[in-house]
Design a protein around this motif. Sequence first.
Motif, PDB file in Angstrom:
ATOM      1  N   LEU A   1       0.824  -1.206   0.000  1.00  0.00           N
ATOM      2  CA  LEU A   1       0.000   0.000   0.000  1.00  0.00           C
ATOM      3  C   LEU A   1       0.860   1.259   0.000  1.00  0.00           C
ATOM      4  O   LEU A   1       0.585   2.213  -0.729  1.00  0.00           O
ATOM      5  CB  LEU A   1      -0.947   0.002   1.203  1.00  0.00           C
ATOM      6  N   GLU A   2       1.913   1.254   0.803  1.00  0.00           N
ATOM      7  CA  GLU A   2       2.824   2.412   0.842  1.00  0.00           C
ATOM      8  C   GLU A   2       3.497   2.619  -0.513  1.00  0.00           C
ATOM      9  O   GLU A   2       3.603   3.753  -0.991  1.00  0.00           O
ATOM     10  CB  GLU A   2       3.877   2.215   1.935  1.00  0.00           C
ATOM     11  N   ALA A   3       3.945   1.546  -1.133  1.00  0.00           N
ATOM     12  CA  ALA A   3       4.603   1.652  -2.444  1.00  0.00           C
ATOM     13  C   ALA A   3       3.625   2.187  -3.488  1.00  0.00           C
ATOM     14  O   ALA A   3       3.985   3.033  -4.316  1.00  0.00           O
ATOM     15  CB  ALA A   3       5.156   0.297  -2.872  1.00  0.00           C
ATOM     16  N   TYR A   4       2.387   1.715  -3.458  1.00  0.00           N
ATOM     17  CA  TYR A   4       1.376   2.204  -4.398  1.00  0.00           C
ATOM     18  C   TYR A   4       1.140   3.699  -4.202  1.00  0.00           C
ATOM     19  O   TYR A   4       1.169   4.486  -5.162  1.00  0.00           O
ATOM     20  CB  TYR A   4       0.061   1.433  -4.244  1.00  0.00           C
ATOM     21  N   VAL A   5       0.894   4.102  -2.976  1.00  0.00           N
ATOM     22  CA  VAL A   5       0.616   5.516  -2.695  1.00  0.00           C
ATOM     23  C   VAL A   5       1.809   6.390  -3.078  1.00  0.00           C
ATOM     24  O   VAL A   5       1.649   7.445  -3.695  1.00  0.00           O
ATOM     25  CB  VAL A   5       0.220   5.709  -1.215  1.00  0.00           C
ATOM     26  N   ASP A   6       3.023   5.943  -2.761  1.00  0.00           N
ATOM     27  CA  ASP A   6       4.209   6.744  -3.078  1.00  0.00           C
ATOM     28  C   ASP A   6       4.429   6.874  -4.578  1.00  0.00           C
ATOM     29  O   ASP A   6       4.853   7.926  -5.056  1.00  0.00           O
ATOM     30  CB  ASP A   6       5.444   6.137  -2.402  1.00  0.00           C
ATOM     31  N   LYS A   7       4.125   5.836  -5.332  1.00  0.00           N
ATOM     32  CA  LYS A   7       4.350   5.894  -6.781  1.00  0.00           C
ATOM     33  C   LYS A   7       3.216   6.604  -7.520  1.00  0.00           C
ATOM     34  O   LYS A   7       3.462   7.413  -8.412  1.00  0.00           O
ATOM     35  CB  LYS A   7       4.531   4.486  -7.349  1.00  0.00           C
ATOM     36  N   TYR A   8       1.964   6.306  -7.159  1.00  0.00           N
ATOM     37  CA  TYR A   8       0.822   6.795  -7.943  1.00  0.00           C
ATOM     38  C   TYR A   8       0.142   8.030  -7.352  1.00  0.00           C
ATOM     39  O   TYR A   8      -0.657   8.663  -8.042  1.00  0.00           O
ATOM     40  CB  TYR A   8      -0.193   5.668  -8.151  1.00  0.00           C
ATOM     41  N   LYS A   9       0.399   8.337  -6.080  1.00  0.00           N
ATOM     42  CA  LYS A   9      -0.151   9.525  -5.427  1.00  0.00           C
ATOM     43  C   LYS A   9      -1.654   9.698  -5.710  1.00  0.00           C
ATOM     44  O   LYS A   9      -2.074  10.669  -6.334  1.00  0.00           O
ATOM     45  CB  LYS A   9       0.635  10.761  -5.839  1.00  0.00           C
ATOM     46  N   PRO A  10      -2.478   8.774  -5.233  1.00  0.00           N
ATOM     47  CA  PRO A  10      -3.908   8.781  -5.568  1.00  0.00           C
ATOM     48  C   PRO A  10      -4.750   9.745  -4.724  1.00  0.00           C
ATOM     49  O   PRO A  10      -5.829   9.413  -4.253  1.00  0.00           O
ATOM     50  CB  PRO A  10      -4.304   7.325  -5.292  1.00  0.00           C
ATOM     51  N   TYR A  11      -4.258  10.962  -4.551  1.00  0.00           N
ATOM     52  CA  TYR A  11      -4.912  11.911  -3.651  1.00  0.00           C
ATOM     53  C   TYR A  11      -6.165  12.544  -4.241  1.00  0.00           C
ATOM     54  O   TYR A  11      -6.963  13.118  -3.511  1.00  0.00           O
ATOM     55  CB  TYR A  11      -3.918  12.989  -3.221  1.00  0.00           C
ATOM     56  N   ASP A  12      -6.345  12.436  -5.553  1.00  0.00           N
ATOM     57  CA  ASP A  12      -7.538  13.026  -6.184  1.00  0.00           C
ATOM     58  C   ASP A  12      -8.584  11.965  -6.502  1.00  0.00           C
ATOM     59  O   ASP A  12      -9.494  12.214  -7.286  1.00  0.00           O
ATOM     60  CB  ASP A  12      -7.140  13.785  -7.452  1.00  0.00           C
ATOM     61  N   LYS A  13      -8.463  10.802  -5.883  1.00  0.00           N
ATOM     62  CA  LYS A  13      -9.349   9.686  -6.223  1.00  0.00           C
ATOM     63  C   LYS A  13     -10.146   9.227  -5.001  1.00  0.00           C
ATOM     64  O   LYS A  13      -9.582   8.967  -3.939  1.00  0.00           O
ATOM     65  CB  LYS A  13      -8.527   8.521  -6.769  1.00  0.00           C
ATOM     66  N   ALA A  14     -11.455   9.101  -5.186  1.00  0.00           N
ATOM     67  CA  ALA A  14     -12.291   8.542  -4.128  1.00  0.00           C
ATOM     68  C   ALA A  14     -11.787   7.139  -3.796  1.00  0.00           C
ATOM     69  O   ALA A  14     -11.479   6.360  -4.688  1.00  0.00           O
ATOM     70  CB  ALA A  14     -13.745   8.484  -4.591  1.00  0.00           C
ATOM     71  N   GLY A  15     -11.661   6.853  -2.522  1.00  0.00           N
ATOM     72  CA  GLY A  15     -11.177   5.538  -2.104  1.00  0.00           C
ATOM     73  C   GLY A  15      -9.679   5.384  -2.223  1.00  0.00           C
ATOM     74  O   GLY A  15      -9.139   4.322  -1.948  1.00  0.00           O
ATOM     75  N   ALA A  16      -8.979   6.428  -2.653  1.00  0.00           N
ATOM     76  CA  ALA A  16      -7.515   6.462  -2.725  1.00  0.00           C
ATOM     77  C   ALA A  16      -6.915   5.473  -3.710  1.00  0.00           C
ATOM     78  O   ALA A  16      -5.800   5.004  -3.540  1.00  0.00           O
ATOM     79  CB  ALA A  16      -6.899   6.260  -1.331  1.00  0.00           C
ATOM     80  N   TYR A  17      -7.674   5.116  -4.774  1.00  0.00           N
ATOM     81  CA  TYR A  17      -7.088   4.229  -5.769  1.00  0.00           C
ATOM     82  C   TYR A  17      -7.739   4.435  -7.125  1.00  0.00           C
ATOM     83  O   TYR A  17      -8.830   4.986  -7.236  1.00  0.00           O
ATOM     84  CB  TYR A  17      -7.212   2.758  -5.351  1.00  0.00           C
ATOM     85  N   ALA A  18      -7.030   3.979  -8.149  1.00  0.00           N
ATOM     86  CA  ALA A  18      -7.547   3.952  -9.517  1.00  0.00           C
ATOM     87  C   ALA A  18      -7.428   2.517 -10.020  1.00  0.00           C
ATOM     88  O   ALA A  18      -6.345   1.929  -9.991  1.00  0.00           O
ATOM     89  CB  ALA A  18      -6.767   4.902 -10.417  1.00  0.00           C
ATOM     90  N   ILE A  19      -8.525   1.968 -10.488  1.00  0.00           N
ATOM     91  CA  ILE A  19      -8.562   0.570 -10.928  1.00  0.00           C
ATOM     92  C   ILE A  19      -7.622   0.314 -12.096  1.00  0.00           C
ATOM     93  O   ILE A  19      -7.133  -0.797 -12.284  1.00  0.00           O
ATOM     94  CB  ILE A  19     -10.009   0.137 -11.266  1.00  0.00           C
ATOM     95  N   GLN A  20      -7.323   1.337 -12.886  1.00  0.00           N
ATOM     96  CA  GLN A  20      -6.477   1.168 -14.068  1.00  0.00           C
ATOM     97  C   GLN A  20      -4.980   1.258 -13.726  1.00  0.00           C
ATOM     98  O   GLN A  20      -4.148   1.142 -14.616  1.00  0.00           O
ATOM     99  CB  GLN A  20      -6.859   2.182 -15.155  1.00  0.00           C
ATOM    100  N   GLU A  21      -4.649   1.430 -12.461  1.00  0.00           N
ATOM    101  CA  GLU A  21      -3.250   1.487 -12.034  1.00  0.00           C
ATOM    102  C   GLU A  21      -2.831   0.148 -11.412  1.00  0.00           C
ATOM    103  O   GLU A  21      -3.612  -0.798 -11.351  1.00  0.00           O
ATOM    104  CB  GLU A  21      -3.065   2.632 -11.033  1.00  0.00           C
ATOM    105  N   TRP A  22      -1.603   0.089 -10.905  1.00  0.00           N
ATOM    106  CA  TRP A  22      -1.026  -1.135 -10.344  1.00  0.00           C
ATOM    107  C   TRP A  22      -1.973  -1.825  -9.370  1.00  0.00           C
ATOM    108  O   TRP A  22      -2.169  -3.042  -9.438  1.00  0.00           O
ATOM    109  CB  TRP A  22       0.298  -0.806  -9.640  1.00  0.00           C
ATOM    110  N   ILE A  23      -2.568  -1.065  -8.483  1.00  0.00           N
ATOM    111  CA  ILE A  23      -3.402  -1.685  -7.446  1.00  0.00           C
ATOM    112  C   ILE A  23      -4.599  -2.415  -8.049  1.00  0.00           C
ATOM    113  O   ILE A  23      -5.045  -3.432  -7.534  1.00  0.00           O
ATOM    114  CB  ILE A  23      -3.834  -0.650  -6.381  1.00  0.00           C
ATOM    115  N   GLY A  24      -5.115  -1.911  -9.158  1.00  0.00           N
ATOM    116  CA  GLY A  24      -6.218  -2.584  -9.826  1.00  0.00           C
ATOM    117  C   GLY A  24      -5.783  -3.857 -10.511  1.00  0.00           C
ATOM    118  O   GLY A  24      -6.475  -4.873 -10.481  1.00  0.00           O
ATOM    119  N   VAL A  25      -4.617  -3.811 -11.113  1.00  0.00           N
ATOM    120  CA  VAL A  25      -4.090  -4.971 -11.837  1.00  0.00           C
ATOM    121  C   VAL A  25      -3.720  -6.096 -10.873  1.00  0.00           C
ATOM    122  O   VAL A  25      -4.003  -7.263 -11.129  1.00  0.00           O
ATOM    123  CB  VAL A  25      -2.861  -4.557 -12.683  1.00  0.00           C
ATOM    124  N   VAL A  26      -3.128  -5.744  -9.755  1.00  0.00           N
ATOM    125  CA  VAL A  26      -2.615  -6.738  -8.808  1.00  0.00           C
ATOM    126  C   VAL A  26      -3.525  -6.953  -7.601  1.00  0.00           C
ATOM    127  O   VAL A  26      -3.652  -8.068  -7.111  1.00  0.00           O
ATOM    128  CB  VAL A  26      -1.205  -6.306  -8.324  1.00  0.00           C
TER     129      VAL A  26
END
Length: 187
Positions: free
Chosen positions: A134-159
């Motif tokens: 989770l820390e690596a995802y946040v540090d790389k993708y900086k999902p601060y403008d996204k509800a729920g702090a993630y984007a499905i089309q990024e690493w977290i969605g894929v993995v």
Amino acid sequence: MEPIILASGSPRRKQLLEWAEVDFEIRVKDTPENWPAGMAVIDVPVHIARNKALAVKAGAEPGRVVVAADTIVVLGNEIIGKPRDRADAIHILSRLAGQRHEVITGVVLLKDGEECAFADITAVWFHPLTTAELEAYVDKYKPYDKAGAYAIQEWIGVVGIKGIEGDFYNVMGLPVSRVVQALRRWS
């Protein structure tokens, strides 16, 4: 049909409409993203989208269709907003990890005196994820403008996502096929 007006600065909504080959222009007005106390969760994103659409429609030419959307993430019955900072993003994602949540996008289309409004719900299941992931995802993708702090089309969605039930593009921020169907009714 004249190009629609997209009342959103979201790069993901812009991308989805481009993929759908919808002719549009972007007009955005700052609009508060709040809702009345006691409002049903399903109504919240439609309420916010309506306010965005009305703010832009006030300056739009007659006959132009204005499309606005708002996406929320719901865990249990709690609306999870955009993270305030890194620590909040990691905290939000740690709550979602290993759990089922819903992504609800409210959409409002306005044309002169007509309105088409709906909410689309997609259920999302996350695999358990480690704090380091989770820390690596946040540090790389900086999902601060996204509800729920993630984007499905990024690493977290894929993995990290175990499965979804519903519209994938709704999780990106716009149930574009439903929007296109609504636009066809007005063309």
